[in-house]
Scaffold this active site. Structure first.
Site, PDB file in Angstrom:
ATOM      1  N   GLY A  19      54.856  -7.911  58.915  1.00 38.27           N
ATOM      2  CA  GLY A  19      55.868  -8.927  58.935  1.00 38.27           C
ATOM      3  C   GLY A  19      55.700 -10.289  58.871  1.00 38.27           C
ATOM      4  O   GLY A  19      56.033 -11.123  59.444  1.00 38.27           O
ATOM      5  N   SER A  63      56.280 -12.426  56.066  1.00 42.66           N
ATOM      6  CA  SER A  63      57.165 -13.149  55.197  1.00 42.66           C
ATOM      7  C   SER A  63      57.878 -14.176  55.670  1.00 42.66           C
ATOM      8  O   SER A  63      58.467 -15.223  55.136  1.00 42.66           O
ATOM      9  CB  SER A  63      57.911 -12.458  54.370  1.00 42.66           C
ATOM     10  OG  SER A  63      58.678 -11.248  55.048  1.00 42.66           O
ATOM     11  N   THR A  64      58.384 -14.014  57.283  1.00 41.92           N
ATOM     12  CA  THR A  64      59.111 -15.014  57.649  1.00 41.92           C
ATOM     13  C   THR A  64      59.001 -15.476  59.064  1.00 41.92           C
ATOM     14  O   THR A  64      58.185 -14.461  59.548  1.00 41.92           O
ATOM     15  CB  THR A  64      60.833 -14.580  57.663  1.00 41.92           C
ATOM     16  OG1 THR A  64      60.810 -13.430  58.263  1.00 41.92           O
ATOM     17  CG2 THR A  64      61.053 -14.445  56.276  1.00 41.92           C
ATOM     18  N   PHE A  90      59.078  -6.793  53.903  1.00 44.66           N
ATOM     19  CA  PHE A  90      60.154  -5.849  53.134  1.00 44.66           C
ATOM     20  C   PHE A  90      61.119  -6.814  52.548  1.00 44.66           C
ATOM     21  O   PHE A  90      62.024  -7.434  53.289  1.00 44.66           O
ATOM     22  CB  PHE A  90      60.827  -4.843  54.187  1.00 44.66           C
ATOM     23  CG  PHE A  90      61.283  -3.802  53.601  1.00 44.66           C
ATOM     24  CD1 PHE A  90      61.232  -3.706  51.906  1.00 44.66           C
ATOM     25  CD2 PHE A  90      62.100  -2.740  54.219  1.00 44.66           C
ATOM     26  CE1 PHE A  90      61.885  -2.406  51.545  1.00 44.66           C
ATOM     27  CE2 PHE A  90      62.653  -1.746  53.797  1.00 44.66           C
ATOM     28  CZ  PHE A  90      62.436  -1.351  52.441  1.00 44.66           C
ATOM     29  N   LEU A  92      57.032  -7.474  63.352  1.00 45.38           N
ATOM     30  CA  LEU A  92      58.265  -6.824  62.674  1.00 45.38           C
ATOM     31  C   LEU A  92      59.468  -7.025  63.177  1.00 45.38           C
ATOM     32  O   LEU A  92      59.642  -6.810  64.627  1.00 45.38           O
ATOM     33  CB  LEU A  92      58.045  -5.383  62.511  1.00 45.38           C
ATOM     34  CG  LEU A  92      56.891  -4.859  61.421  1.00 45.38           C
ATOM     35  CD1 LEU A  92      57.392  -3.473  61.362  1.00 45.38           C
ATOM     36  CD2 LEU A  92      57.258  -5.348  60.197  1.00 45.38           C
ATOM     37  N   ALA A  93      60.389  -7.397  62.866  1.00 49.95           N
ATOM     38  CA  ALA A  93      61.928  -7.344  63.379  1.00 49.95           C
ATOM     39  C   ALA A  93      62.763  -6.712  62.651  1.00 49.95           C
ATOM     40  O   ALA A  93      62.927  -7.166  61.282  1.00 49.95           O
ATOM     41  CB  ALA A  93      62.140  -8.981  63.711  1.00 49.95           C
ATOM     42  N   TYR A 132      69.141  -9.609  77.035  1.00 54.56           N
ATOM     43  CA  TYR A 132      68.093  -9.366  76.270  1.00 54.56           C
ATOM     44  C   TYR A 132      66.897  -8.554  77.235  1.00 54.56           C
ATOM     45  O   TYR A 132      66.719  -7.430  76.988  1.00 54.56           O
ATOM     46  CB  TYR A 132      67.423 -10.821  76.135  1.00 54.56           C
ATOM     47  CG  TYR A 132      66.292 -10.698  74.979  1.00 54.56           C
ATOM     48  CD1 TYR A 132      66.458 -10.837  73.556  1.00 54.56           C
ATOM     49  CD2 TYR A 132      64.968 -10.431  75.284  1.00 54.56           C
ATOM     50  CE1 TYR A 132      65.367 -10.683  72.648  1.00 54.56           C
ATOM     51  CE2 TYR A 132      64.025 -10.090  74.652  1.00 54.56           C
ATOM     52  CZ  TYR A 132      64.226 -10.237  73.235  1.00 54.56           C
ATOM     53  OH  TYR A 132      63.315 -10.005  72.228  1.00 54.56           O
ATOM     54  N   LEU A 140      63.346 -19.150  69.327  1.00 49.62           N
ATOM     55  CA  LEU A 140      63.374 -19.920  67.985  1.00 49.62           C
ATOM     56  C   LEU A 140      64.563 -19.277  67.072  1.00 49.62           C
ATOM     57  O   LEU A 140      64.783 -18.139  67.313  1.00 49.62           O
ATOM     58  CB  LEU A 140      62.491 -19.891  67.454  1.00 49.62           C
ATOM     59  CG  LEU A 140      61.072 -20.900  68.011  1.00 49.62           C
ATOM     60  CD1 LEU A 140      59.889 -20.883  67.124  1.00 49.62           C
ATOM     61  CD2 LEU A 140      61.809 -22.419  67.949  1.00 49.62           C
ATOM     62  N   VAL A 141      65.073 -20.001  66.396  1.00 46.57           N
ATOM     63  CA  VAL A 141      65.906 -19.649  65.215  1.00 46.57           C
ATOM     64  C   VAL A 141      65.547 -18.912  64.392  1.00 46.57           C
ATOM     65  O   VAL A 141      64.529 -19.461  63.564  1.00 46.57           O
ATOM     66  CB  VAL A 141      66.647 -20.829  64.794  1.00 46.57           C
ATOM     67  CG1 VAL A 141      67.819 -20.523  63.709  1.00 46.57           C
ATOM     68  CG2 VAL A 141      67.596 -21.801  65.708  1.00 46.57           C
TER      69      VAL A 141
END
Ligand code: NAD
Ligand code: NA
Length: 396
Positions: free
Chosen positions: A47, A49-50, A73, A138-139, A234, A272-273
């Site tokens: 995970g 990349s962002t 991904f 991962l999300a 949440y 966080l955004v």
């Protein structure tokens, strides 16, 4: 071409390669400015990349000269279409890392699958031998189970009753009331299947079986707790059940790593955004109030500040890793400070479409959201033609 943000609901359909590259450079500069960390040397980020995963990769590479393999991904650019932001981020990261003499390779595909695990393991075996840190970040809204091939979809629902509270459309600033129907048992099971700990354990089992974890290796996955006011949707909702499962998995993994003196932790991070969090109802309103207060108090952090602190002040101090009563690392300490939460709770009562511009930080929210896609970044010339066809060096 000139690339502009094109919004559809909670997502932006375009991404700016130069803006994403500038974001990566800014994160690199931040890590360098904080000085060397006696940190990891060979790192796998799942995970990568962002969001928190990208920050984890950058903080390892530039904090302690780590070789990194990033799994993600992401969409490559195609005829007339920009790539996804994580593609541009990873292209920029590799380019910078290679120029700095750092090993960096990437694997693009479904991390839940057996194929991508096998490909990643082969790459570690061939190039690094072993890894000493595995970050699991991962999300995802879906997971195709590798054994059953069932496609599980996660949901963001309360459990046991309907939840009604305020929410904001962060594009328009409209504050409205939203009611979310409770989850079924199936929703809960599906969300745990996607965002719980099973896949993390599968990665670690596979790595260990192939002897790809160095003696003393550490693995960390990310969790969230947040305040009482978001609890129903949440932490006590479907996603919370998945996080409970993830946190429990840290203990089962830690047991399995005892013979190599390995460690497994969950780190509880700040709200966080990110692409993932902007899709959760109620959370954007909470974040816009939280940002206002944390910025005023001078304690606001983004993903890179969070992860640099995770490495420098929690994982790699040379001493014991400080954890809470449930064995979790806490870097949400500033968000959860009593005075901060008391102020947010008060503002929450006052928040309406009319009051929000004065009491919340919606401009900060929007600008963070756009910057996820490489827009509204300082030093980027958006009037200049951008080349959207950017390659990730190791995948070219
Ligand atoms: P993100 O959306 O920015 O990053 C998700 C990453 O997962 C990307 O690199 C993406 O490419 C990758 N990914 C998604 N599906 C994949 C798949 N099938 N195969 C391979 N890669 C895939 O998300 P984020 O906000 O950084 O979240 C990362 C973790 O941090 C999550 O566990 C999240 O719950 C947790 N967390 C987030 C927040 C927050 O406020 N954003 C706070 C605390 C903890
Ligand atoms: Na991530």
């Amino acid at each position: 071409m000139i690339i502009e943000p094109r919004m559809r609901g909670f997502i932006c359909l375009t991404a700016h390669p130069d803006g994403c590259a500038q974001n990566v450079k800014n994160q690199i500069e931040y890590v360098k400015s904080k000085g060397a960390i006696n940190g990891p040397k060979k790192v796998l980020v799942i995970g990568a990349s962002t969001g928190f995963g990208l920050a984890s990769r950058i903080a390892a590479a530039y904090g302690s000269d780590a070789a990194t393999i990033g799994v993600f991904f992401e969409k490559a650019p195609s005829a007339g279409k920009t790539a996804s932001p994580g593609w541009y981020n990873s292209a920029a990261f590799e380019k910078e890392a290679h120029a700095a003499g750092l090993y960096a390779k990437s694997v693009n595909g479904d991390a839940f699958s057996k194929e991508i695990k096998a490909e990643t393991l082969a790459l570690i075996k061939a190039d690094l031998g072993q890894v000493d840190l595995v970050i699991y970040s991962l999300a995802s809204p879906v997971r195709k189970h590798p054994d059953t091939e069932v496609l599980h979809r996660s949901t963001l629902k309360p459990i046991g009753g309907t939840y009604t509270n305020k929410t904001v459309d962060f594009h328009t600033g409209n504050v409205t009331e939203i009611s979310i129907e409770p989850a079924t048992e199936e929703d809960i099971a599906n969300t745990v299947a996607v965002m719980g700990g099973e896949d993390w354990a599968m990665w670690i089992d596979a790595l260990k079986t192939e002897n790809l974890l160095a003696n003393g290796a550490t693995t960390v996955a990310y969790s969230y707790i947040g305040p009482a006011l978001t609890e129903p949707v949440y932490r006590k909702g479907t996603i919370g059940r998945a996080k409970d499962d993830l946190e429990a998995t840290a203990f089962t993994i830690a047991d399995k790593l005892k013979d190599i003196d390995g460690k497994a932790y969950v780190s509880v991070n700040k709200a966080l955004v990110t692409q993932a969090s902007s899709a959760i109802p109620v959370i954007p309103l909470y974040i816009s109030l939280l940002y206002k207060i944390m910025k005023e108090d001078g304690i606001h952090e983004g993903t890179i500040e969070q992860i640099q602190r995770l490495y420098a002040e929690r994982l790699y101090t040379g001493g014991e890793v400080p954890v809470d009563e449930k064995g979790r690392i806490r870097i949400d300490d500033l968000e959860m400070r009593e005075d901060v939460q008391a102020k947010v709770a008060k503002l929450w009562e006052e928040a309406t479409t009319e009051t929000l511009p004065a009491i919340g930080d919606l401009p900060g929210y929007r600008s963070d959201f756009l910057s996820l896609f490489g827009f509204e970044i300082d030093k980027v010339d958006y009037q200049k033609d951008a080349n959207e066809v950017v390659e990730i060096e190791s995948l070219a």
